[in-house]
Design a protein around this motif. Sequence first.
Motif: not given
Lengths: 63, 192
Positions: B135, B138, B143, B181, B183
């Motif tokens: 993150r 990011d 995300g 992405n 996650e």
Amino acid sequence: MDCRNAQRSQPQDEDIMDIPLDDPEANKAAAKIQASFRGHMTRKKMKDEKPREEVHKKQRERK
Amino acid sequence: MAPKKDVKKAEPKKAEPAPAPAAAPEPAPAPKAAAVDLSAVKVEFSADQMDDYKEAFGLFDRVGDSKISFDQVADIMRALGQNPTNKAVNKILGNPSAEEMANKRIDFEGFLPMLQTVVNDPQKGTFDDYVEGLRVFDKEGNGTVMGAELRIVLQTLGEKMKEAEIDALMQGQEDENGCVNYEAFVKHIMSV
């Protein structure tokens, strides 16, 4: 400065400067993630190389 | 700081930082004492787990002496579902030389406390750890991270990965904009 990134798409220069090369926390976090990547790749490789039903079966049972 | 005495010359006495609490100053390089005391590790695996481990151990023994070499230890641990850093493994192995890594061998009994040590590690990474770690990159808080940036991070920070490794890892993970992405990426990583 482009020659630094000849191969790939061009991350902005700022992005490169943002990478905290000396930050111990960042390096520690990176090492942790890299460890998970290496774990994943080893397991994937073993799965691909040894599709023995028995090994898979045991893996599923272990979870 | 000392109150101002009538010291004319600034005494070049550097206040010594408090000596490190427990550790005695290490004089000469100690003989390679195990950084991890494996003999103190209580092996607590179930019978089923032991079966699994024994089987994997057998697969890794290429010599047929019921042993594996030091340089196989990290991989067998990974095969058994662990994600140790190379640094952690080196510490467990007593920070071996390159020669020892290639040539020293251990048997199953010797391996178990090593594995237990990794299993017991309180710093083991979790899904949240990995996601939080990514993150950081990011930038837009949406995300995703730039695949290209992630590649650079993996090559330059931590336990650097080689380009070929990274290519294999990232295969199919970047969308048409070169974004990942993270996650979903971490879920994928943890699924195997």
